[in-house]
Design an enzyme around this catalytic site. Structure first.
Site, PDB file in Angstrom:
ATOM      1  N   CYS A 150       0.840  -1.204   0.000  1.00  0.00           N
ATOM      2  CA  CYS A 150       0.000   0.000   0.000  1.00  0.00           C
ATOM      3  C   CYS A 150       0.874   1.254   0.000  1.00  0.00           C
ATOM      4  O   CYS A 150       1.418   1.641   1.037  1.00  0.00           O
ATOM      5  CB  CYS A 150      -0.921  -0.029   1.223  1.00  0.00           C
ATOM      6  N   CYS A 153      -0.477   4.236   2.029  1.00  0.00           N
ATOM      7  CA  CYS A 153      -0.303   4.062   3.476  1.00  0.00           C
ATOM      8  C   CYS A 153       1.152   4.268   3.891  1.00  0.00           C
ATOM      9  O   CYS A 153       1.430   4.901   4.902  1.00  0.00           O
ATOM     10  CB  CYS A 153      -0.678   2.650   3.902  1.00  0.00           C
ATOM     11  N   ASP A 154       2.067   3.694   3.154  1.00  0.00           N
ATOM     12  CA  ASP A 154       3.443   3.580   3.650  1.00  0.00           C
ATOM     13  C   ASP A 154       4.463   4.450   2.916  1.00  0.00           C
ATOM     14  O   ASP A 154       5.615   4.528   3.338  1.00  0.00           O
ATOM     15  CB  ASP A 154       3.898   2.112   3.551  1.00  0.00           C
TER      16      ASP A 154
HETATM   17  C1  LIG Z   1       0.605  -3.694   5.051  1.00  0.00           C
HETATM   18  C2  LIG Z   1      -0.637  -2.845   4.933  1.00  0.00           C
HETATM   19  C3  LIG Z   1      -0.590  -1.542   5.369  1.00  0.00           C
HETATM   20  C4  LIG Z   1      -1.722  -0.758   5.296  1.00  0.00           C
HETATM   21  N1  LIG Z   1      -1.657   0.517   5.773  1.00  0.00           N
HETATM   22  C5  LIG Z   1      -2.755   1.305   5.739  1.00  0.00           C
HETATM   23  C6  LIG Z   1      -2.700   2.645   6.253  1.00  0.00           C
HETATM   24  O1  LIG Z   1      -1.673   3.115   6.726  1.00  0.00           O
HETATM   25  N2  LIG Z   1      -3.845   3.372   6.168  1.00  0.00           N
HETATM   26  C7  LIG Z   1      -5.012   2.894   5.630  1.00  0.00           C
HETATM   27  O2  LIG Z   1      -6.019   3.608   5.635  1.00  0.00           O
HETATM   28  N3  LIG Z   1      -5.067   1.640   5.124  1.00  0.00           N
HETATM   29  C8  LIG Z   1      -3.973   0.840   5.154  1.00  0.00           C
HETATM   30  N4  LIG Z   1      -4.030  -0.419   4.626  1.00  0.00           N
HETATM   31  C9  LIG Z   1      -5.302  -0.881   4.045  1.00  0.00           C
HETATM   32  C10 LIG Z   1      -6.311  -1.244   5.170  1.00  0.00           C
HETATM   33  O3  LIG Z   1      -5.674  -2.084   6.090  1.00  0.00           O
HETATM   34  C11 LIG Z   1      -7.537  -1.921   4.583  1.00  0.00           C
HETATM   35  O4  LIG Z   1      -8.141  -1.055   3.656  1.00  0.00           O
HETATM   36  C12 LIG Z   1      -8.572  -2.260   5.648  1.00  0.00           C
HETATM   37  O5  LIG Z   1      -8.024  -3.055   6.668  1.00  0.00           O
HETATM   38  C13 LIG Z   1      -9.755  -2.996   5.031  1.00  0.00           C
HETATM   39  O6  LIG Z   1     -10.665  -3.268   6.053  1.00  0.00           O
HETATM   40  P1  LIG Z   1     -11.765  -4.421   5.946  1.00  0.00           P
HETATM   41  O7  LIG Z   1     -12.407  -4.470   7.287  1.00  0.00           O
HETATM   42  O8  LIG Z   1     -12.609  -4.203   4.769  1.00  0.00           O
HETATM   43  O9  LIG Z   1     -10.981  -5.768   5.643  1.00  0.00           O
HETATM   44  P2  LIG Z   1      -9.694  -6.439   6.279  1.00  0.00           P
HETATM   45  O10 LIG Z   1      -8.895  -5.483   7.071  1.00  0.00           O
HETATM   46  O11 LIG Z   1      -9.065  -7.133   5.125  1.00  0.00           O
HETATM   47  O12 LIG Z   1     -10.295  -7.502   7.291  1.00  0.00           O
HETATM   48  C14 LIG Z   1     -10.920  -8.655   6.832  1.00  0.00           C
HETATM   49  C15 LIG Z   1     -11.328  -9.475   8.034  1.00  0.00           C
HETATM   50  O13 LIG Z   1     -12.127 -10.559   7.597  1.00  0.00           O
HETATM   51  C16 LIG Z   1     -11.716 -11.736   8.264  1.00  0.00           C
HETATM   52  N5  LIG Z   1     -12.135 -12.879   7.466  1.00  0.00           N
HETATM   53  C17 LIG Z   1     -11.712 -13.243   6.226  1.00  0.00           C
HETATM   54  N6  LIG Z   1     -12.338 -14.378   5.834  1.00  0.00           N
HETATM   55  C18 LIG Z   1     -13.182 -14.718   6.865  1.00  0.00           C
HETATM   56  C19 LIG Z   1     -14.093 -15.788   7.075  1.00  0.00           C
HETATM   57  N7  LIG Z   1     -14.280 -16.742   6.168  1.00  0.00           N
HETATM   58  N8  LIG Z   1     -14.790 -15.829   8.250  1.00  0.00           N
HETATM   59  C20 LIG Z   1     -14.623 -14.864   9.186  1.00  0.00           C
HETATM   60  N9  LIG Z   1     -13.773 -13.829   9.026  1.00  0.00           N
HETATM   61  C21 LIG Z   1     -13.061 -13.761   7.884  1.00  0.00           C
HETATM   62  C22 LIG Z   1     -10.214 -11.577   8.447  1.00  0.00           C
HETATM   63  O14 LIG Z   1      -9.719 -12.401   9.486  1.00  0.00           O
HETATM   64  C23 LIG Z   1     -10.156 -10.089   8.815  1.00  0.00           C
HETATM   65  O15 LIG Z   1     -10.383  -9.923  10.190  1.00  0.00           O
HETATM   66  C24 LIG Z   1      -2.932  -1.252   4.714  1.00  0.00           C
HETATM   67  C25 LIG Z   1      -2.969  -2.560   4.247  1.00  0.00           C
HETATM   68  C26 LIG Z   1      -1.851  -3.357   4.368  1.00  0.00           C
HETATM   69  C27 LIG Z   1      -1.906  -4.781   3.881  1.00  0.00           C
END
Ligand SMILES: Cc1cc2nc3c(=O)[nH]c(=O)nc-3n(C[C@H](O)[C@H](O)[C@H](O)COP(=O)(O)OP(=O)(O)OC[C@H]3O[C@@H](n4cnc5c(N)ncnc54)[C@H](O)[C@@H]3O)c2cc1C
Length: 331
Positions: A150, A153-154
């Site tokens: 990302c 983000c970084d």
């Molecule tokens: C290394 C990295 C750095 C980042 N830095 C930033 C930043 O600085 N700022 C920023 O705004 N964004 C950042 N992002 C992006 C941000 O993390 C994501 O946009 C955000 O976390 C997405 O949120 P979400 O809840 O949609 O999904 P996710 O965070 O992807 O969470 C998905 C969840 O679903 C769960 N899950 C998956 N399959 C199942 C299942 N079958 N049953 C039950 N649970 C399940 C997983 O365990 C997880 O808890 C970064 C991403 C990465 C990878």
């Protein structure tokens, strides 16, 4: 207030029992915990299934500096813990469990997990998306320590540093161009001789002085102790290997939404992102989706959290329309 006629709203099912819940949240990332917070404050006693990544992708990163309310930034896993604490404070129940099968053909929806079976009056899907990985030595160990998926983000952490970008599509070039704001040099490593990215982006990239290319090359290893120090590159034509000293590697070889379980039951686009309307409603009434599982565009903590909140508000309205819940709580 009309109460849902449930024998219990939480607890783990045993011996084939099915646990009835008003709102079942799949996922414990920013979208999941925000949805749980709103559903809990609407007195719907949501159950959150964490999946394998408690806190979601955000918990993978060392610091998050673009989530409002934290002027000096906040640790990724710390933010996840705060999200969880706040949702639990209002009554959300968190189960360390993963869903592996759903039946959305009728309400209540049947959700089978590793440890239980749930009958959910409404379902909020926040299973996120996973960046595609190279699956090479050092990549996993150094994620958040120089390996990133990302740039938004970084990128800031790489001021005046040397970085490489892996990929040849639109996002690799877009993110690579973005990184030139910070890095002293950005080198795109592409396994082919031609880019897949659109012409305008290619022109912009080619004319940027800070941006260079290494063609027909793959990264086979990320090297470093505490942080990234170098990568091992391999020429795909000659097989020749060499080391390149760098401070950061950004990998943009695509994203895969975690939605395989819903194939054939919910409408999704050709990449597997769940289709929703502005109310976060999916193609099945009572099933909502939020965050990266339904969002190929923004992919941020703040946008995912916002969608999670919206999904829970809409789920509350849905249950109320079915005569199954307390008052709608929009704020
Ligand atoms: C290394 C990295 C750095 C980042 N830095 C930033 C930043 O600085 N700022 C920023 O705004 N964004 C950042 N992002 C992006 C941000 O993390 C994501 O946009 C955000 O976390 C997405 O949120 P979400 O809840 O949609 O999904 P996710 O965070 O992807 O969470 C998905 C969840 O679903 C769960 N899950 C998956 N399959 C199942 C299942 N079958 N049953 C039950 N649970 C399940 C997983 O365990 C997880 O808890 C970064 C991403 C990465 C990878």
């Amino acid at each position: 207030m009309v109460e849902l006629n449930l024998t219990s709203v939480s607890g783990t099912a045993t011996g084939g029992d099915k646990t009835p819940v008003k709102v079942l949240v799949l996922g414990s990332g920013p979208a999941g915990f925000s949805a749980a917070l709103y559903a809990a404050r609407a007195e719907l006693e949501p159950v959150v299934l964490t999946g394998m990544e408690l806190g979601g992708q955000a918990a993978l990163t060392y610091t998050i500096e673009n989530y409002p309310g934290f002027p000096e930034g906040v640790g990724g896993s710390q933010l996840g813990e705060l999200f969880q604490k706040q949702a639990e404070h209002f009554g959300a129940k968190v189960e360390f469990d993963t869903a592996h099968e759903v039946d959305l053909s009728k309400r209540p929806f049947l959700v089978k997990t590793d440890n239980a079976e749930y009958l959910a009056e409404s379902l909020i899907i926040t299973t996120g998306a996973s960046s595609n990985h190279l699956n090479i030595p050092g990549e996993k160990e150094l994620t958040g320590r120089g390996v990133s998926y990302c740039a938004t983000c970084d990128g800031w952490f790489f001021k005046d540093k040397k970085v490489i970008v892996v990929g040849g599509g639109d996002s690799a070039l877009e993110e690579g161009l973005f990184l030139t704001r910070y890095a002293s040099s950005v080198t795109i490593i592409h396994r082919r001789e031609e880019l897949r990215a659109g012409a305008i982006l290619q022109n912009r990239a080619m004319s940027n002085e800070k941006l260079g290319f290494i063609w027909n090359t793959v990264v086979t290893e990320v090297i470093g102790d505490e942080k990234v120090e170098a990568v091992r590159l391999k020429d795909v034509n000659t097989g020749e290997e060499r080391l390149l000293e760098i401070d950061g590697i950004f990998i943009f070889i695509g994203h895969t939404p975690n939605t395989q379980m819903f194939k054939g039951q919910l409408e999704m686009d050709s990449h597997g992102y769940l289709k929703t309307n502005m109310q976060m409603e999916t193609s099945v009434p009572g099933v909502f989706a939020a965050g990266e599982a339904a969002d190929p565009h923004f992919r941020q903590v703040v946008t995912s959290a916002g969608m999670g909140a919206a999904a829970a508000i809409q789920a509350t309205r849905f249950l109320e329309s079915q005569g199954e819940t307390a008052e709608v709580q929009g704020g």
